[in-house]
Design a protein around this motif. Structure first.
Motif, PDB file in Angstrom:
ATOM      1  N   GLU A  11       0.836  -1.204   0.000  1.00  0.00           N
ATOM      2  CA  GLU A  11       0.000   0.000   0.000  1.00  0.00           C
ATOM      3  C   GLU A  11       0.869   1.251   0.000  1.00  0.00           C
ATOM      4  N   ASP A  12       0.307   2.275  -0.593  1.00  0.00           N
ATOM      5  CA  ASP A  12       0.988   3.556  -0.673  1.00  0.00           C
ATOM      6  C   ASP A  12       0.747   4.299   0.647  1.00  0.00           C
ATOM      7  N   GLY A  61      -0.681   7.663   0.503  1.00  0.00           N
ATOM      8  CA  GLY A  61      -2.110   7.595   0.183  1.00  0.00           C
ATOM      9  C   GLY A  61      -2.941   7.349   1.439  1.00  0.00           C
ATOM     10  N   GLU A  97      -3.074  10.578   3.289  1.00  0.00           N
ATOM     11  CA  GLU A  97      -3.963  11.502   2.566  1.00  0.00           C
ATOM     12  C   GLU A  97      -5.424  11.171   2.850  1.00  0.00           C
ATOM     13  N   ARG A  98      -5.737   9.865   2.841  1.00  0.00           N
ATOM     14  CA  ARG A  98      -7.127   9.441   3.039  1.00  0.00           C
ATOM     15  C   ARG A  98      -7.655   9.813   4.423  1.00  0.00           C
ATOM     16  N   ARG A 119       3.629  15.200  -0.783  1.00  0.00           N
ATOM     17  CA  ARG A 119       2.375  14.762  -1.405  1.00  0.00           C
ATOM     18  C   ARG A 119       1.142  15.288  -0.667  1.00  0.00           C
TER      19      ARG A 119
END
Lengths: 308, 216
Positions: free
Chosen positions: B17-18, B21, B24-25, B155
């Motif tokens: 998994e990123d 990400g 961010e989620r 990011r």
């Protein structure tokens, strides 16, 4: 400034003795509104509005002896519902904790859920001790030390719930059989709980509970079921085996029938089980599951008596 | 500056998994200027595929012998964990660490092994040291945590720390993009707000307390 978001939900046991409570804490980055709804004596929900659900939608197995499960789900852009499933009816209290994170604490008093244990005379025997090390794990943990840790924790829980719990040994040492099991012959013991760990062939791990006297099957099954659920370990089953330490056999002859069960919550011979046995959190889980199993059994007995 | 610690519950992070990400989620939409996220090193390592099933590790003779030396409650008590430490740091460094630990023991100093053999070895979580389904794995420390922290900052726009915290008040900051000092992180995370059990809160959002904002 962003809208408040629910960031966490968790269940824990707080307080001690008469003040012990099962607690659900819902945390958020800001204040939200809530309402509690009872759907039945053992289920209810919390409706939350004014906060987005930031935490994942989830079913959470709690299995603490009072709260069985929680589920949190989104029902609108800024609305969420927490479903609560209890094992037994219990009064509920809710309070908010201001600050950041903002918290909603929903609590249930626990002692009433353990009333069946109050006054019970229970003898707990942590297997082995002293030169008798019992099983030895792949990284050399010793069964005698781990059974003692588990037994002490079970003892603490039982005392907290008003049981007359006695440990056959409270530290490492060779305790002769007569001294270990004397209380059974002399006292009013209603249950003997032997604590051991499995020593099995390679590849075998998990929970087993042995009933060592006639009529103790249901008791062993209740405890085994709790242990399997709480640990998530494989189930080696509930088995009958009437062999007993000679001193205990003699004590029972003198005293008359007393149920004797032996828990083996893990196999010390297995590397993964041995790894878990190093964790105090795991020992705590095993102890709580054992006590919950005893509670389930006595509650069921009372239920049967009442219905007959 | 004083900070509020907000544990963030996430789904179970999987290998591959990123991790940016994931941040961010769960944090992207609630973050405010000045916020910092502290991420558990083991979840970063799991996402990087560094949780290795112990049955896949074949310990050599050196690992089997050396694993008898450390405290059994520690993170390198199994031959498999020791083998992975040898793979990471090399046998000479591990041997040097063992020798130094022996000397340290004589003068009553603990933790000397990791000072000599490498701080990254202290991040190894042995069998059952991580939540199921990774309990049958040995989890290595994250690869290049400083770079991971920088990538998340770029990011998601939030300063990020990769940390190893436990219930005995020990905090190791492995990577930090900025926004807060290591000292502040150590103090804030010493009570281990993310928990050491099955809380599933691998991210802690640290928000500066502002007077009169009601967040104190």
């Amino acid at each position: 400034m962003t809208e408040p978001a629910i960031t966490n939900i968790r269940a824990s046991i707080t307080g001690e003795g008469a003040g012990e409570r099962s607690r659900i804490l819902i945390e958020a980055t800001g204040t939200f509104r809530y309402s509690l709804t009872a759907l039945s004596p053992t289920s209810g929900s919390i409706h939350i509005s004014g906060a987005v659900l930031g935490a994942p939608e989830e079913d959470i197995a709690v299995d603490d002896g009072l709260i069985s499960r929680l589920a949190i789900r989104r029902v609108g852009p800024e609305e969420a519902v927490v479903d609560i499933q209890l094992e037994l009816p219990a009064p509920v209290e809710a309070s908010t904790e201001p600050g950041l994170p903002f918290g909603l604490a929903v609590t249930f008093p626990r002692p009433a859920a353990y009333r069946w244990l109050a006054g019970k005379y229970i003898l707990i025997d942590p297997g082995h001790g002293g030169r008798d090390t019992g099983g030895r794990g792949p990284i050399n943990l010793l069964e005698k030390n781990l059974t003692l840790k588990i037994a002490r924790q079970v003892h603490q829980y039982l005392l907290g719930y008003g049981a007359n719990s006695t440990l056959t040994r409270a530290s490492d040492g060779n305790v002769p059989g007569v001294r270990r099991f004397g209380p059974v012959a002399l006292g009013r013991m209603e249950l003997v709980l032997l604590v051991h760990l499995g020593v099995e062939k390679k590849g075998t791990r998990g929970v087993r509970t042995v009933f060592r006297t006639q009529g103790a099957h249901d008791l062993a099954a209740a405890v085994n079921s709790r242990l399997v659920r709480k640990t998530g370990f494989p189930n080696r089953g509930v088995v009958g085996d009437s062999s007993l330490p000679p001193a205990l056999r003699r004590a029972l002859k003198f005293r008359g029938p007393v149920p004797v069960i032996e828990i083996e919550p893990a196999c010390i011979s297995d590397q993964l089980d041995e790894g878990w046995l190093r964790s105090p959190v795991f020992i705590e889980k095993v102890a709580l599951a054992t006590v919950n199993g005893l509670r389930d059994f006595y509650a069921a007995c009372e239920g049967k008596r009442a219905s007959s | 500056m004083s900070y509020a610690c907000i544990p963030i519950r996430t789904h179970l992070v999987r290998p591959g998994e990123d991790i940016a990400g994931v941040v961010e989620r769960y944090v992207g939409r609630i973050a405010e200027p000045g916020d910092v996220v502290a991420i558990s090193e083991s979840v970063v390592a799991i996402a990087q595929g560094r949780a290795i099933p112990y049955l896949n590790v074949r310990p050599g003779l050196a690992a089997r012998l050396l694993s008898r030396l450390p405290n059994k409650e520690g993170s390198m008590g199994t031959p498999q964990a020791m083998q992975l430490a040898i793979n990471e740091a090399g046998l000479p460094r591990v041997l040097l660490g063992v020798a130094a630990a022996g000397l340290g023991r004589l003068i009553g100093r603990r933790g000397v092994f990791f000072l000599v053999a490498g701080r990254d070895l202290a991040q190894i979580d042995d069998i059952a040291g991580t939540l199921p389904p990774y309990d049958d794995c040995i989890t290595l420390g994250p690869k290049d945590p400083a770079a991971v922290a920088r990538q998340i900052k770029e990011r998601v726009g939030i300063d990020t720390a990769i940390v190893d915290a436990n219930d005995i008040g020990k905090v190791d900051v492995l990577g930090l993009s900025g926004g807060i000092t290591v000292r502040e992180l150590e103090e804030l995370l010493a009570p281990n707000p993310a928990g050491n059990d099955d809380q599933k809160t691998p991210i802690v959002l640290l928000r500066p307390r502002r007077e009169g904002s009601g967040n104190d």
